[in-house]
Design an enzyme around this catalytic site. Sequence first.
Site, mmCIF file in Angstrom:
data_model
loop_
_atom_site.group_PDB
_atom_site.id
_atom_site.type_symbol
_atom_site.label_atom_id
_atom_site.label_comp_id
_atom_site.label_asym_id
_atom_site.label_seq_id
_atom_site.Cartn_x
_atom_site.Cartn_y
_atom_site.Cartn_z
ATOM 1 N N ARG A 67 0.820 -1.212 0.000
ATOM 2 C CA ARG A 67 0.000 0.000 0.000
ATOM 3 C C ARG A 67 0.851 1.257 0.000
ATOM 4 N NH1 ARG A 67 -2.705 -3.713 3.080
ATOM 5 N NH2 ARG A 67 -1.518 -3.009 4.872
ATOM 6 N N GLU A 104 7.901 -11.538 13.771
ATOM 7 C CA GLU A 104 7.547 -12.247 15.000
ATOM 8 C C GLU A 104 7.885 -13.732 14.893
ATOM 9 O OE1 GLU A 104 3.690 -12.853 17.942
ATOM 10 O OE2 GLU A 104 3.563 -11.485 16.240
#
Length: 180
Positions: A67, A104
């Site tokens: 984006r 993560e």
Amino acid sequence: MTSRTSAADVAALIASTMREVPDFPEPGIQFKDLTPVLADAHALTVVTDALAAIVTGADLVAGLDARGFLIGAAVATKLGTGVLAVRKGGKLPPPVQAESYQLEYGTATLEIPAEGIDLAGRRVVIVDDVLATGGTVAAAARLLTGAGATVPGVAVVLELGGLGGREAVAPLPVHSLYTT
């Protein structure tokens, strides 16, 4: 921002236009979807103008996959500069300059072309839709500075406060239009 649009007005427009999706991508997460902001002509114009006012003086805008490409291109057009698409690994033909970073659960890589775009000495501002934990933005900054650019700062539409994004990109200044 234009003289008619205050920072509070921009933030309120983003808040009223974005969509919140509960339990996505996993239970307990309240996903902030900026797609409706980008699809609304007025909101896109206001966001573009506000970001362009923040990053004025940049030689080039770096938009982050994916984006950030849309927002970065709109800001670059407003500023009269070019846009550099900072891509996810494996999307560009070689040769590339790459920067890997921790997620993560695993790693990811960002890439830019190693040829055809001279970044040495250029002021390249990073523009993206969301700043969350800051890993992607920090990796982009390392990638750009490693290519010889000066990165004066980061501008985002939405900052997810409390996730440590600002700390992860420090000492780069972060400018966000709306913080949750």
